[in-house]
Each structure stands twice: as structure tokens, then as C-alpha cells.
Design a protein around this motif. Structure first.
Motif, PDB file in Angstrom:
ATOM      1  N   VAL A  80     -74.725  55.376  40.641  1.00 52.90           N
ATOM      2  CA  VAL A  80     -75.489  56.632  40.594  1.00 52.90           C
ATOM      3  C   VAL A  80     -76.273  56.717  39.290  1.00 52.90           C
ATOM      4  N   LEU A  81     -75.602  56.365  38.156  1.00 52.11           N
ATOM      5  CA  LEU A  81     -76.253  56.489  36.851  1.00 52.11           C
ATOM      6  C   LEU A  81     -77.380  55.477  36.680  1.00 52.11           C
ATOM      7  N   THR A  82     -77.286  54.363  37.385  1.00 53.79           N
ATOM      8  CA  THR A  82     -78.385  53.394  37.339  1.00 53.79           C
ATOM      9  C   THR A  82     -79.649  54.014  37.925  1.00 53.79           C
ATOM     10  N   ALA A  83     -79.421  54.783  39.020  1.00 57.24           N
ATOM     11  CA  ALA A  83     -80.563  55.442  39.665  1.00 57.24           C
ATOM     12  C   ALA A  83     -80.957  56.724  38.948  1.00 57.24           C
ATOM     13  N   ASP A  84     -79.981  57.380  38.287  1.00 61.72           N
ATOM     14  CA  ASP A  84     -80.245  58.684  37.665  1.00 61.72           C
ATOM     15  C   ASP A  84     -79.588  58.710  36.282  1.00 61.72           C
ATOM     16  N   PRO A  85     -80.149  57.997  35.297  1.00 61.47           N
ATOM     17  CA  PRO A  85     -79.507  57.844  33.977  1.00 61.47           C
ATOM     18  C   PRO A  85     -79.422  59.129  33.169  1.00 61.47           C
ATOM     19  N   GLY A  86     -80.048  60.190  33.609  1.00 52.81           N
ATOM     20  CA  GLY A  86     -79.985  61.450  32.868  1.00 52.81           C
ATOM     21  C   GLY A  86     -78.999  62.433  33.445  1.00 52.81           C
ATOM     22  N   ASN A  87     -78.138  61.969  34.346  1.00 49.02           N
ATOM     23  CA  ASN A  87     -77.217  62.875  35.037  1.00 49.02           C
ATOM     24  C   ASN A  87     -75.961  63.091  34.181  1.00 49.02           C
ATOM     25  N   ALA A  88     -75.938  64.181  33.421  1.00 49.58           N
ATOM     26  CA  ALA A  88     -74.825  64.465  32.507  1.00 49.58           C
ATOM     27  C   ALA A  88     -73.520  64.648  33.259  1.00 49.58           C
ATOM     28  N   THR A  89     -73.600  65.286  34.438  1.00 52.10           N
ATOM     29  CA  THR A  89     -72.372  65.561  35.198  1.00 52.10           C
ATOM     30  C   THR A  89     -71.678  64.264  35.604  1.00 52.10           C
ATOM     31  N   ILE A  90     -72.481  63.284  36.059  1.00 52.46           N
ATOM     32  CA  ILE A  90     -71.886  62.016  36.487  1.00 52.46           C
ATOM     33  C   ILE A  90     -71.257  61.293  35.294  1.00 52.46           C
ATOM     34  N   TYR A  91     -71.873  61.374  34.107  1.00 51.34           N
ATOM     35  CA  TYR A  91     -71.240  60.803  32.916  1.00 51.34           C
ATOM     36  C   TYR A  91     -69.860  61.440  32.677  1.00 51.34           C
ATOM     37  N   SER A  92     -69.794  62.758  32.865  1.00 52.89           N
ATOM     38  CA  SER A  92     -68.509  63.434  32.643  1.00 52.89           C
ATOM     39  C   SER A  92     -67.477  62.986  33.679  1.00 52.89           C
ATOM     40  N   GLN A 120     -72.626  70.868  26.839  1.00 57.60           N
ATOM     41  CA  GLN A 120     -71.928  71.313  25.634  1.00 57.60           C
ATOM     42  C   GLN A 120     -71.017  72.488  25.980  1.00 57.60           C
ATOM     43  N   ARG A 121     -70.052  72.161  26.840  1.00 57.69           N
ATOM     44  CA  ARG A 121     -69.122  73.180  27.337  1.00 57.69           C
ATOM     45  C   ARG A 121     -67.741  72.955  26.729  1.00 57.69           C
ATOM     46  N   ALA A 122     -66.903  73.988  26.788  1.00 62.00           N
ATOM     47  CA  ALA A 122     -65.544  73.894  26.235  1.00 62.00           C
ATOM     48  C   ALA A 122     -64.747  72.782  26.898  1.00 62.00           C
ATOM     49  N   ASP A 123     -64.913  72.643  28.242  1.00 57.30           N
ATOM     50  CA  ASP A 123     -64.103  71.634  28.919  1.00 57.30           C
ATOM     51  C   ASP A 123     -64.481  70.222  28.498  1.00 57.30           C
ATOM     52  N   MET A 124     -65.789  69.998  28.183  1.00 55.39           N
ATOM     53  CA  MET A 124     -66.203  68.668  27.751  1.00 55.39           C
ATOM     54  C   MET A 124     -65.559  68.306  26.414  1.00 55.39           C
ATOM     55  N   TYR A 125     -65.599  69.252  25.464  1.00 56.65           N
ATOM     56  CA  TYR A 125     -64.954  68.999  24.172  1.00 56.65           C
ATOM     57  C   TYR A 125     -63.442  68.837  24.347  1.00 56.65           C
ATOM     58  N   HIS A 126     -62.875  69.622  25.270  1.00 53.64           N
ATOM     59  CA  HIS A 126     -61.437  69.539  25.550  1.00 53.64           C
ATOM     60  C   HIS A 126     -61.077  68.143  26.058  1.00 53.64           C
ATOM     61  N   TYR A 127     -61.844  67.666  27.060  1.00 56.24           N
ATOM     62  CA  TYR A 127     -61.522  66.355  27.648  1.00 56.24           C
ATOM     63  C   TYR A 127     -61.754  65.226  26.647  1.00 56.24           C
ATOM     64  N   ILE A 149     -62.494  75.573  21.180  1.00 56.61           N
ATOM     65  CA  ILE A 149     -61.958  76.923  20.927  1.00 56.61           C
ATOM     66  C   ILE A 149     -63.075  77.896  20.572  1.00 56.61           C
ATOM     67  N   GLN A 150     -64.093  77.400  19.846  1.00 58.49           N
ATOM     68  CA  GLN A 150     -65.228  78.269  19.527  1.00 58.49           C
ATOM     69  C   GLN A 150     -65.921  78.758  20.795  1.00 58.49           C
ATOM     70  N   LEU A 151     -65.935  77.886  21.824  1.00 54.69           N
ATOM     71  CA  LEU A 151     -66.605  78.233  23.079  1.00 54.69           C
ATOM     72  C   LEU A 151     -65.682  78.988  24.038  1.00 54.69           C
ATOM     73  N   ALA A 152     -64.358  78.775  23.904  1.00 54.87           N
ATOM     74  CA  ALA A 152     -63.403  79.438  24.804  1.00 54.87           C
ATOM     75  C   ALA A 152     -62.201  79.899  23.986  1.00 54.87           C
ATOM     76  N   PRO A 153     -62.359  80.927  23.168  1.00 56.73           N
ATOM     77  CA  PRO A 153     -61.315  81.331  22.216  1.00 56.73           C
ATOM     78  C   PRO A 153     -60.063  81.918  22.854  1.00 56.73           C
ATOM     79  N   LYS A 154     -60.048  82.147  24.129  1.00 55.40           N
ATOM     80  CA  LYS A 154     -58.882  82.732  24.790  1.00 55.40           C
ATOM     81  C   LYS A 154     -58.167  81.736  25.707  1.00 55.40           C
ATOM     82  N   ASP A 155     -58.499  80.476  25.570  1.00 56.02           N
ATOM     83  CA  ASP A 155     -57.848  79.446  26.392  1.00 56.02           C
ATOM     84  C   ASP A 155     -56.603  78.940  25.650  1.00 56.02           C
TER      85      ASP A 155
END
Length: 710
Positions: A80-92, A120-127, A149-155
Motif C-alpha cells: 500500500v505504501l509503495t502506491a501511497d507513500p504519504g499515507n500516515a495511517t498505514i505507517y502507523s 501528531q496524536r496522543a496514541d501515536m506518541y503512546h505507541y 500526556i500533554q495531548l491527553a492529560p486525563k488518560d
């Protein structure tokens, strides 16, 4: 016509694409029904019919992920990334797949790309933090958790995992702060109490650690690790019964906890329940018959139960399993010392020192004890000093060196070392015993009595300590106190005749000769081993009553029963002195010291006999020895004073009498002896001294007053 042909030529491709979409739709419906294997086949058909269907690759990768088959998923995500190298979701997605395969470096690289492309989401930094933590980059993990934590201070999970990362960096205080905040958000997090307990333990805060383990166990009663580690904390707090309960409970849940029975057995041995400890060591050995350490500790427990043969057998097994096991050599050496096998103990001490890896001084302590027993005081002193250099908290080393100093009559140094031994361990009964003996030699009877009492506070059933205390009370003329102590100590179960002998001695000094002699006869009845002592002490009573012929006969009986009864020779020497057989007395005093070199008061008595026979050189040597070994003994100065008067040195004699009374103003014997010496020189002030002696309980002085004072 040509255009029509071109259109017709596209129809087969269009049909294939439409067919591929049919399989793709069908596969997606199967995924919704959790029919993942069936869906996989249709995703694959869709791709076979249309290799450019990127969605089919993506969906098939998702299906692989749901089945836990991460490697082919990564292949499809890569397509997929070969065809769509800008797909951030697939990288994740691919990053998570790499993480599941523990390929953390590739996972981190894909998370980097996903975040760079805008996720640049909390879950990305978490993972990404999780991947860094698992790869050993705890510093990077803390940074990413902090960004999350800065993005999700109540998690609460973010605080939980940042706490784990901080703990790996040994920032346990910071970890505890994070765990505490996580619990303030969600008190029911299943692992946080467990993690926080571990950090409390690392900081030595065992009480809070135990509270958290209890909370973790409430949430999960089958958490064997939490229960077991709680046992470790109880052990660190020396609450061994609670530790045993925790270890036992953990092993009931999981009998295969590594070294579980070993920890359980060690806790049991620390409660002095050595029988229970041996049971647990037996279980541990049954699981691991090749552990030298298990045999070592079972041997220690057996030795505490006085089963020295079993202990030696286990120490031998430990050494057979590990020929360089210093602790086993050391403990075997200690047992050999208790069995008076001093040469074997010295050999084991040498081995313990040679293979020592702990460097805590105990190998040198054992060798030092063996050298002490073999009269190698210089070598023993060196070993105990080395032990102290290696470990300044080694109470046994200070005790051993203090005892050697005492044998060398270096009393100031002995007291200093024994004080330190007790400071390091208030329950060091050996140090109290040794210090009490030194104080006794120094004439500090009150201090000696206090030490022997302290020894008995920690070891109430120690028969030798009980006898030492009673003898010291008698030596301090506390006859009533000695009698009271012995009356409390002696019970119907007491079969050691020496206790009855001591009670008889106390009663004799109180003037109850009949009661005293009755005790000696009772001692013989209960314990035939004390016949000789009973006869010699009966003779002592008779001498004080002026029954010299009876005393002589009883002393002969005592020596006939036991030729090593130094007390019998001592009394016979005193009797010979009274009979003016000074040379005979000297020979008997020599016998006393040959039998018992520790009978140091005998040197002064022998010095007096030597004064009478005119051997002034030997006399001076004996008094020098007596003064060195017991510099504050009032009796030494009394006897030397008498010797000086025998040799017509009256002023020197009075000076020594004065010194004796300075040391012990309540010595009836010193007052009486000075009084008699004065009267012999025509000094009637001697009667005042005799009256003082009567006031301090001297019946002999009363008789002299009747005859010589108006």
C-alpha cells in the motif's frame, strides 16, 4: 469502426475489476461477521483478479492483523505504501505490526514517519513510547509519554506507563508520583498498585509497598508475584511470620516460583523455627538437588538445632557441589570449632578466605576463631582486624578481636571493641559475655553483673550465663541477691548440679552452713558429676568454721573424685597457708594454674606463699602478673601488702592496704588485714579498722576484736 474495437477491447478488464470488487465486498462482510479466514481467501481472490486494487491489500493486511499474523500484514502494508507513500495511517498500522513482532527499531521508524506526516496524536506518541520502552530506550519513552500526556492529560494509562519507564531509569520517586496520579483518575487500574509497590520497595519504603501489594491482591487474589514480593518486604522488615504466610500463599498458587521454597525456608530459619525451615529446605532440595546453597542453609538450620552431624553432612554436600564455596567452608569451620576440632576448622578457615567473594569479613572471623583456640593470638588478631577492615559493620569481628585483646590483657582495647560489637548488634550475647568477663577482671563487678544480666535478656535459657551471673553476684558480696536469683532459676526440672553448688556457696557466705551443706548433698544426689565440687565446697565451709581436719579430709575426697578440680587445690593451698606449710601451699597454687590458667586470682595467692618461703624473685613476677591481668582487684593489693609485711616492708604494706581500700572501700577482708597488721606493729588504730571490717560482715574480724581490742 476502429473506435468501437478499442472500446470493446476494454470490456474484459472492466469485467475483471468489477469481479474483484465483488470479492472485496464479500470479504469485508465476512470480516464484520468475524469470519476472518474466509475473508482472507476472498481478499486474496480480489487481489488475484486485480493486482492494482490497493484497498484489497490494505483490507487483507487488516484481516491478517485480526488473526495475529503480522508478517504478511507488513508485506501488504508495504504494498500500500509503495502506491501511497504519504499515507500516515498505514505507517502507523505497519508500526504496530512491527511492534507485535518485537521489531521495535522498524516500528519506531514507522511511528516517526506517521507523526511526521501529521498523526501528531496522543496514541501515536503512546505507541512509539511503548516501542522505545521495549527496546530499552527508557529516556525516549518518558519523553514520548510526556508528549502524549500533554495531548491527553486525563488518560491514566499514560501516567501508568510513564511510571514504568521512570522506574526502569531508577527514578522511583517520579514513578510513584505518576502511579499515584493514574490511580487518582482511575482507582481500579489492575497493575498500578503492583507497580507502585515495586517502586516503594526499591526506595526501602516497605510499609507503603505492602499496602499496595495488598491492594493489588484484592484486585487479583491469584497474583502470586504480588503475594510473593510482599513476602520479601516482610522479610526486609524482619516480620518473618508474616513473610512465611505470604510465601506459602504464593507457592500454593504457583509452586514453580523460582527459589520460592528457598525464600520460605530462610524466613522460617529467621524465626528460630529451624524445624520448619528444614522442612521447606527439604522441599526446595527435592526440586533442585544440585543447589549447593540449599544444602548450606539447611546445614545452618540443622546446626542451630545442635544436629552437628547432619549439618556437617550438608556442608560437605555443598562443598562437593561447589569446591570453591567459601560460605560452606566457613560454616563447616564454625561447626568444627564448636566440636573443638580446631585444626580442621583452621584448614576450612584457610579455604573460606582463599575462595572468599563476598568480602564481608566472615571468612576471616571463622579463621580468627580457630587461631584463637589454637593460641595463635597474633594470627587471630590479624584476621579479626582484616574482617573489620572489609566490613566495619561486622559485629562478630569486633567480638572476636575484643576477646583476643582480653586474653592479651589489653583491656582498654578489648572493652572498646566489645562496646562496638554491641553498638552494631544490641543482641550480641557473645559480646556481653566477653565484656562481662573483662569487667570482672578489672574489678568492675557491677558492670560485669549488668552485662551478664543483659546477656540473659537475649538468651534467657543460657545455663552458663546463669551460672556466671550467680558467681559474679557472690564475688560482689551480693549473697542475698545471688540466692534470690538462684531460687528463681532452679526448678524441679533443674538437673545441673552446679546450680545447687552455687546456691550452697551463697548460703555459706550468709552463715547458713547447714543449709549450704544440704545443697551440696542435694547436688550430688541430682548430678553425680559434681561430687568433687560438692566435697571441696563443703571443705570451704568447714575451713571458715575452724574445722580444719574435716576440711582436709573433704578436700582429699574432692581431689580423689576429680584430679582436675582446681578449686579443691586452691582451698588446700589456703589451708596449708593457715597451717604455715608455705611450700606445700605454693605447689598447690601451681597445680591450680596448671589446671586452669584463667584462675588469675591465684597468682597473687602464690605470690604470698613465695614471700613466706623467701622466693622474692618469683613473688615479684607473680604479683606483676596478677596486677597486669586484674589491675583493679582489691584482693591483689591486700595479698601484696601481706607479702611486703612478711618481708618487713611495713610502710609498703600499708600503702598497698590503702590502695585496696581505695578500690573497694567495703572490703571487710582489706579492713581486717590492715587492722591486724597495725596491731602487730602495736598500732591500736588497727581496732578501728577491725570494727570497720565487722561492719562489712567480717566474722573473723569480730573474733580478733574480742581477743586483741579493749
Amino acid at each position: 469502426m476502429k473506435r468501437l474495437l478499442i472500446i470493446i477491447s476494454f470490456l474484459p478488464c472492466l469485467a475483471l475489476a468489477q469481479t474483484s470488487q465483488v470479492f472485496l465486498d464479500k470479504a469485508n462482510e465476512q470480516v464484520k461477521q468475524h469470519q476472518f479466514k474466509e475473508a482472507l481467501a476472498n481478499f486474496t481472490y480480489a487481489i488475484q483478479l486485480n493486482g492494482n486494487n490497493i484497498k484489497a491489500y490494505q483490507y487483507r493486511a487488516d484481516d491478517y492483523i485480526k488473526m495475529g499474523d503480522y508478517q504478511p500484514a507488513i508485506v501488504d502494508f508495504t504494498k500500500v505504501l509503495t502506491a501511497d507513500p504519504g499515507n500516515a495511517t498505514i505507517y502507523s498500522y505497519r508500526a504496530n505490526a512491527y511492534s507485535n513482532l518485537k521489531d521495535y527499531s522498524d516500528a519506531i521508524r514507522d511511528f516517526d514517519k506517521a507523526i511526521e506526516l501529521g498523526l501528531q496524536r496522543a496514541d501515536m506518541y503512546h505507541y512509539r513510547a511503548n516501542a522505545k520502552l521495549n527496546s530499552g530506550d527508557s529516556v525516549g519513552a518518558v519523553g514520548d509519554y510526556s508528549k502524549a500526556i500533554q495531548l491527553a492529560p486525563k488518560d491514566p494509562e499514560l501516567f501508568e506507563f510513564r511510571g514504568v519507564a521512570k522506574a526502569k531509569l531508577n527514578d522511583h520517586k517520579g514513578a510513584i508520583d505518576d502511579y499515584t496520579y493514574a490511580l487518582s483518575i482511575d482507582p481500579n487500574l489492575p497493575n498500578v498498585h503492583y507497580y507502585r509497590a515495586n517502586s516503594y520497595g526499591s526506595l526501602g519504603d516497605y510499609h507503603h509497598g505492602i499496602e499496595d501489594y495488598m491492594a493489588a491482591i484484592t484486585q487479583d487474589p491469584k497474583n502470586a508475584n504480588a503475594i510473593f514480593y510482599m513476602g520479601n518486604m516482610y522479610t526486609n522488615l524482619k516480620e518473618y511470620k508474616e513473610a512465611i504466610g505470604a510465601y506459602s500463599r504464593a507457592l500454593d498458587i504457583n509452586p514453580n516460583i523460582p527459589n520460592g521454597y528457598y525464600y520460605l525456608a530462610k524466613a522460617a530459619s529467621n524465626t528460630d523455627d529451624n524445624k520448619l525451615a528444614i522442612e521447606y529446605f527439604n522441599k526446595a532440595i527435592a526440586r533442585n538437588q544440585h543447589s549447593a546453597e540449599l544444602y548450606l542453609y539447611r546445614g545452618i538450620a540443622e546446626n542451630r538445632l545442635a544436629d552437628t552431624l547432619a549439618a556437617l553432612n550438608d556442608f560437605n554436600k555443598a562443598i562437593n557441589l561447589d569446591h570453591k564455596y567459601s560460605r560452606a567452608f566457613q560454616n563447616r569451620g564454625d561447626v568444627e570449632i564448636s566440636r573443638k576440632d580446631y585444626h580442621d576448622a583452621l584448614a576450612d578457615g584457610d579455604s573460606a578466605v582463599m575462595f572468599d567473594t563476598d568480602h564481608d569479613g566472615y571468612a576471616y572471623v571463622t579463621r580468627g576463631k580457630a587461631k584463637t583456640a589454637l593460641q595463635d593470638t597474633t594470627g587471630a588478631l590479624g584476621d579479626f582486624t582484616t574482617a573489620i577492615t572489609l566490613n566495619k559493620q561486622n559485629t562478630e569481628a569486633y567480638t572476636g578481636r575484643g576477646q583476643v585483646y582480653a586474653e592479651m590483657a589489653r583491656y582498654t582495647e578489648a572493652i572498646k571493641d566489645l562496646d562496638k560489637a554491641i553498638e552494631l548488634f544490641a543482641g550480641n550475647t557473645y559480646a556481653y559475655d566477653a565484656r562481662g568477663k573483662v569487667k570482672s577482671k578489672l574489678g568492675d563487678r557491677k558492670g560485669a553483673i549488668a552485662d551478664f544480666r543483659r546477656e540473659l535478656e537475649f538468651d534467657a535459657k543460657n545455663k552458663e550465663a546463669q551460672l556466671r551471673l550467680s558467681r559474679e553476684l557472690i564475688a560482689d558480696r551480693q549473697y542475698s541477691e545471688a540466692l534470690l536469683f538462684l531460687n528463681k532459676t532452679i526448678t524441679a526440672a533443674t538437673k545441673n548440679g552446679k546450680f545447687y553448688i552455687e546456691r550452697g556457696i551463697a548460703m555459706g557466705y550468709l552463715g547458713d552452713y547447714k543449709g549450704s551443706n544440704d545443697q551440696y548433698m542435694l547436688a550430688i544426689k541430682i548430678d553425680s558429676n559434681v561430687r568433687s565440687l560438692a566435697y571441696s565446697e563443703t571443705a570451704h565451709n568447714e575451713m571458715r568454721q575452724g574445722k580444719y581436719d574435716e576440711a582436709s579430709k573433704d578436700i582429699d575426697k574432692a581431689i580423689l573424685k576429680d584430679q582436675n578440680n582446681d578449686g579443691a587445690y586452691f582451698y588446700r593451698a589456703n589451708l596449708k597457708m593457715f597451717q604455715k606449710n608455705y611450700l606445700g601451699a605454693e605447689y598447690d597454687y601451681i597445680s591450680v594454674l596448671l589446671i586452669n590458667p584463667d584462675a588469675i586470682e591465684t597468682y597473687a595467692y602464690r605470690g604470698l606463699s613465695e614471700a613466706y618461703v623467701g622466693d622474692t624473685s618469683a613473688m615479684r613476677a607473680d604479683f606483676d602478673k596478677a596486677m597486669k591481668l586484674s589491675p583493679k582487684s582489691s584482693n591483689n593489693f591486700v595479698l601484696r601488702a601481706k607479702s611486703k609485711i612478711v618481708l618487713n616492708n611495713y610502710p609498703g604494706g600499708l600503702k598497698d592496704f590503702d590502695k585496696a581500700l581505695e578500690i573497694d572501700p567495703e572490703s571487710g577482708d582489706a579492713w581486717m588485714s590492715r587492722g591486724v597488721a597495725k596491731l602487730d606493729k602495736g598500732d591500736q588504730s588497727g581496732c578501728d579498722d577491725l570494727k570497720k571490717a565487722i561492719g562489712f560482715g567480717s566474722s573473723e574480724a569480730a573474733n580478733v576484736v574480742k581477743m586483741r581490742c579493749r
